[in-house]
Design a protein around this motif. Structure first.
Motif, PDB file in Angstrom:
ATOM      1  N   ASN A 143     -26.532  54.646  -8.315  1.00 39.70           N
ATOM      2  CA  ASN A 143     -25.783  54.085  -7.027  1.00 39.70           C
ATOM      3  C   ASN A 143     -25.566  52.636  -7.502  1.00 39.70           C
ATOM      4  O   ASN A 143     -26.149  51.887  -8.065  1.00 39.70           O
ATOM      5  N   PRO A 144     -23.972  52.436  -7.211  1.00 34.69           N
ATOM      6  CA  PRO A 144     -23.429  51.240  -7.631  1.00 34.69           C
ATOM      7  C   PRO A 144     -24.092  50.122  -7.133  1.00 34.69           C
ATOM      8  O   PRO A 144     -24.199  49.244  -7.438  1.00 34.69           O
ATOM      9  N   ALA A 145     -24.693  50.136  -5.815  1.00 34.39           N
ATOM     10  CA  ALA A 145     -25.359  49.179  -5.241  1.00 34.39           C
ATOM     11  C   ALA A 145     -26.464  48.602  -6.040  1.00 34.39           C
ATOM     12  O   ALA A 145     -26.923  47.528  -5.500  1.00 34.39           O
ATOM     13  N   THR A 146     -26.994  49.615  -6.491  1.00 32.33           N
ATOM     14  CA  THR A 146     -28.457  48.955  -7.239  1.00 32.33           C
ATOM     15  C   THR A 146     -28.232  49.141  -8.658  1.00 32.33           C
ATOM     16  O   THR A 146     -29.332  48.870  -9.634  1.00 32.33           O
ATOM     17  N   GLU A 149     -29.169  46.186 -10.790  1.00 34.17           N
ATOM     18  CA  GLU A 149     -30.505  45.549 -10.670  1.00 34.17           C
ATOM     19  C   GLU A 149     -31.458  46.591 -11.441  1.00 34.17           C
ATOM     20  O   GLU A 149     -32.555  45.880 -12.134  1.00 34.17           O
ATOM     21  N   LYS A 173     -39.115  47.677  -8.761  1.00 33.89           N
ATOM     22  CA  LYS A 173     -38.594  48.101  -7.665  1.00 33.89           C
ATOM     23  C   LYS A 173     -38.084  49.493  -8.013  1.00 33.89           C
ATOM     24  O   LYS A 173     -38.090  50.297  -7.165  1.00 33.89           O
ATOM     25  N   TYR A 174     -37.723  49.819  -9.145  1.00 38.33           N
ATOM     26  CA  TYR A 174     -37.236  51.174  -9.454  1.00 38.33           C
ATOM     27  C   TYR A 174     -38.008  52.058 -10.546  1.00 38.33           C
ATOM     28  O   TYR A 174     -38.099  53.113 -10.529  1.00 38.33           O
ATOM     29  N   LEU A 295     -20.277  40.217  -7.607  1.00 39.80           N
ATOM     30  CA  LEU A 295     -19.389  39.556  -6.687  1.00 39.80           C
ATOM     31  C   LEU A 295     -18.823  38.257  -7.608  1.00 39.80           C
ATOM     32  O   LEU A 295     -17.520  37.941  -6.987  1.00 39.80           O
TER      33      LEU A 295
ATOM     34  N   ASP B  64     -30.951  42.496  -0.031  1.00 38.64           N
ATOM     35  CA  ASP B  64     -31.345  43.169  -1.411  1.00 38.64           C
ATOM     36  C   ASP B  64     -32.337  44.068  -1.461  1.00 38.64           C
ATOM     37  O   ASP B  64     -32.746  44.711  -2.311  1.00 38.64           O
ATOM     38  N   ASP B  65     -33.099  44.127  -0.185  1.00 39.55           N
ATOM     39  CA  ASP B  65     -34.150  45.168  -0.134  1.00 39.55           C
ATOM     40  C   ASP B  65     -33.847  46.639   0.138  1.00 39.55           C
ATOM     41  O   ASP B  65     -34.849  47.407  -0.061  1.00 39.55           O
ATOM     42  N   ILE B  66     -32.533  46.695   0.342  1.00 40.19           N
ATOM     43  CA  ILE B  66     -31.912  48.121   0.572  1.00 40.19           C
ATOM     44  C   ILE B  66     -31.919  48.992  -0.746  1.00 40.19           C
ATOM     45  O   ILE B  66     -30.814  48.461  -1.394  1.00 40.19           O
ATOM     46  N   ARG B  67     -32.645  49.651  -0.979  1.00 44.66           N
ATOM     47  CA  ARG B  67     -32.271  50.485  -2.365  1.00 44.66           C
ATOM     48  C   ARG B  67     -32.344  52.114  -2.010  1.00 44.66           C
ATOM     49  O   ARG B  67     -32.099  52.786  -2.891  1.00 44.66           O
ATOM     50  N   THR B 173     -18.005  44.128  -0.375  1.00 41.61           N
ATOM     51  CA  THR B 173     -19.171  44.054   0.193  1.00 41.61           C
ATOM     52  C   THR B 173     -19.565  45.227   0.910  1.00 41.61           C
ATOM     53  O   THR B 173     -20.340  45.967   0.851  1.00 41.61           O
ATOM     54  N   SER B 180     -23.405  52.667  -1.180  1.00 43.07           N
ATOM     55  CA  SER B 180     -24.761  52.780  -1.035  1.00 43.07           C
ATOM     56  C   SER B 180     -25.440  53.873  -0.188  1.00 43.07           C
ATOM     57  O   SER B 180     -26.416  54.496  -0.649  1.00 43.07           O
TER      58      SER B 180
END
Lengths: 436, 257
Positions: A143-146, A149, A173-174, A295, B64-67, B173, B180
């Motif tokens: 997932n690009p959003a994570t 991280e 977290k992962y 960003l 940031d907590d949304i995974r 964003t 996501s």
């Protein structure tokens, strides 16, 4: 300056009409184009080339990881590195690297790199790329959003696994692991040097500068276009209060060496055109998925390397289409959209010439970019093994002696592997003859 | 009227328009939520429309907590509480509709009824849901709506200087937030939970949906307990309420009444 012989392992038999008939070399390339007989020959010849490079005096051999990609056929660089660890007894093994977020759990990377470091007697460079969008997000479904991280957490886990004195639990977290206990441990202490291959991410520059990793700009577009990126990195090093040690940076560059410039142009035209005009045919829709860039990078307006490849391919196609429309010519779309070898040389994508010319340009490049590690691409595109070895030999015997000592009197390479003492090293033993 | 409320990650943008019975509107993928013709159309039919922007969209802070989907559902649960929408009817579109169903499966009292426009969340191998991102921006616009001009507010620059940079970041964003939710494909096990959705549901689909085929309405209807109506909006794409705000508002108003 250290020179690493770097292989992408491109598929050498993409059809002539590839760019006309297929939308991308990456992600959704037609499986029917792969011939396992070609694959068999290719892998063996490419390993020959890497072994030859190590034998003629390159400081290291380099490999990297790609997925669903016809110009980079190393889904597992560690497999190739394992072969080289046995057959290249002195060269550094520069694995650039394992895309940490693709390994679940990333402890696998700690283990395999530790194996390689042990087998090679401490000659591993541990590369940790984020990985391209095509590899990480499209081919492997991250997932690009994570992704970033997950990547940073993975590196944290690997470093701790390599250095912790005790078995520990990792509550990430992962990755959640009750017992982390990396066996084997790396031969190098506290761990192999870490290089971070990157494109143009501002945050990667800042991170490498801050924590002291070696940043490696893996561009395909030559040293002339790399100046802005490398200046950005060095500004971050300065801001971090660190010395501008050139060995903290590296750059990938294509080379073509021959006895004369004219011969070099003749020899390397076809493989270069194959690589740049066929292998970099990346569908633009894959190049910039949302969330992949930080960003800060978006704010900075920086363009990733693959993004650039896709854009240039698209622009050339658009220009060709306009040209074709204007002239109503019969010329083929692909022929018109191709970049000529002369343009590639002019733009610095490929450094070609006789050994002295190549050495001079390489020193100029290294000084401009302030780099201590050169990832030299002496094989590219559909180059034959014989030509790759010819290029490699000339580079090793006539160019490297002219460039090797750059920086040595001023700077120490703190990012180079530290092998075990010779007294502790074990070499592959010759096989005993068995009478039947 | 735009409210900036607070939720755990920071600001929460909520667009409120109209007077009457409160109904929520949960936006879909990629687009710029908030003030838009559909909200106005629905409000004009005698409702107070309350439209929160999901995390990462407009001025709602990303978290940031949304995974994973669990985190998204938790976030939506908190957001409808903050927006005063708990127990209210909800019109939800696309990814927003998927989240509404996911929430209703674990918190059945969350909504009194649902009007869902092209919900995601199920997957059929014979009709895969399209990937909205492996295309150019113009290709993306064509996937989202039948009339690409309806998404101009999201895709086109109307600013300059620092405002342009801010708008670029905001769009990036929002697109990241969508990614996501749909990456690598928008199926997170809803089919195992959807039977828990107890409120009445109305399904609406654009006839020219290029993201998820209108025949998915059959798939949803087959596993939802209480489907009250199924509607096709002719000439509309995936975000049907952007292509034809009036038609979708009429369907929604009729279902809600």
């Amino acid at each position: 300056m250290k020179t690493i012989w770097f292989h992408l392992m491109p598929y050498p038999e993409l059809p002539d009409d590839f760019t006309d008939e297929h939308r991308s070399v990456w992600v959704d390339i037609d499986p029917a184009l792969f011939d396992a007989r070609v694959g068999h020959r290719m892998y063996n010849e490419y390993i020959d080339e890497l072994e030859f490079a190590a034998s003629v005096g390159f400081d290291g051999v380099g490999i990297n990881e790609h997925h669903s990609n016809a110009y980079g056929l190393m889904p597992s660089p560690n497999l190739i590195a394992a072969a080289l660890a046995r057959t290249c007894p002195d060269a550094a093994l520069v694995v650039l690297g394992d895309s940490v977020a693709l390994y679940n759990p990333p402890i696998r990377v700690a283990e395999e790199f530790a194996m390689l470091d042990c087998i090679s007697g401490g000659r591993l460079v541990a590369g940790f790329p984020v990985g391209t969008p095509m590899d990480t997000l499209y081919a492997y479904g991250n997932n690009p959003a994570t992704l970033r991280e997950r990547y940073h957490e993975g590196i944290e886990l690997i470093l701790k696994a390599w250095t912790a004195d005790d078995v520990f639990s990792f509550n990430g977290k992962y990755s959640k692991l009750r017992y982390v206990n990396c066996w084997p441990r790396p031969a190098q202490k506290p761990h192999p040097p870490i290089w971070i291959p990157g494109g143009g991410s501002v945050d990667t520059w800042e991170w490498c500068a801050r924590v002291g990793y070696s940043y490696l700009y893996l561009s395909y577009f030559g040293y002339k276009a790399a100046l802005k990126t490398m200046q950005g990195f060095w500004k971050c090093v300065e801001d971090a209060g660190r010395p501008a040690n050139p060995f903290q940076a590296g750059f990938a560059q294509f080379f073509g060496v021959a006895d004369s410039e004219a011969e070099a142009i003749e020899l390397y035209r076809e493989p270069a055109e194959y690589f740049f005009n066929r292998c970099l045919h990346v569908y633009p829709g894959f190049a910039d998925p949302p969330g992949y860039k930080t960003l800060n990078t978006v704010r900075n307006g920086a363009e990733g390397m693959v993004e650039r490849a896709a854009r240039e391919a698209n622009e050339r196609a658009a220009q060709a289409a306009k040209k074709a429309e204007r002239k109503a010519a019969q010329q083929s779309f692909s022929a018109a959209s191709h970049m000529s070898f002369e343009q590639m040389v002019e733009k610095g994508y490929v450094i070609v010439g006789n050994p002295d010319q190549v050495a001079e340009k390489t020193v100029e490049m290294a000084k401009q970019l302030r780099i201590g590690h050169v990832m030299s691409l002496c094989h590219f595109g559909n180059m034959s093994r014989d030509l790759a070895m010819h290029n490699t030999e000339l580079m090793a015997t006539k160019v490297l002696p002219q460039i090797r000592h750059l920086w040595d009197d001023e700077w120490e390479d703190e990012w180079w592997p530290q092998p075990l003492p010779a007294s502790d090293r074990v070499m592959p033993s010759p096989r005993p003859t068995v009478s039947r | 009227m735009i409210d900036l409320a607070q939720w755990k990650a920071g600001s929460l943008e909520i667009w409120r328009e109209g007077e009457g019975r409160t109904v929520g509107y949960l936006h879909g993928m990629v687009c710029a939520p908030g003030r838009q013709p559909f909200v106005t159309e629905l409000a004009s039919r005698g409702f107070e429309v309350v439209a929160p922007s999901l995390p990462g969209y407009s001025r709602t802070a990303p978290s940031d907590d949304i995974r994973n989907i669990h985190d998204w559902v938790f976030a939506l649960s908190e957001i409808i509480d903050v927006a005063g929408l708990a127990g209210a009817p909800m019109v939800a579109s696309s990814t927003g509709a998927m989240l509404a169903l996911e929430l209703a499966a674990v918190r059945p009292e969350a909504f009194s009824s649902l009007v869902l426009v092209a919900p995601l969340g199920l997957w059929r191998d014979d009709l895969p849901v399209a990937d909205p991102f492996s295309t150019t921006l113009s290709g993306q616009r064509a996937l989202l709506t039948k009339d690409p001009t309806t998404t101009a507010l999201f895709f086109e620059d109307h600013e300059s200087g620092d405002a342009l940079v801010d708008a670029t970041i905001q769009r990036y964003t929002a697109r990241t937030a969508t990614a996501s939710l749909v990456w690598p494909l928008p199926e997170f096990g809803l089919s195992q939970r959807i039977h828990r959705v107890s409120c009445p549901v109305t399904l609406v689909w654009g006839s020219d949906d290029q993201i998820i085929d209108p025949s998915y309405a059959d798939s949803f209807a087959a596993c939802l307990r209480d489907v009250r109506g199924r509607h096709v909006v002719n000439g509309a794409g995936h975000l049907a309420e952007w292509d034809d705000p009036s038609a979708v508002a009429s369907i929604a108003a009729s279902a809600l009444n």
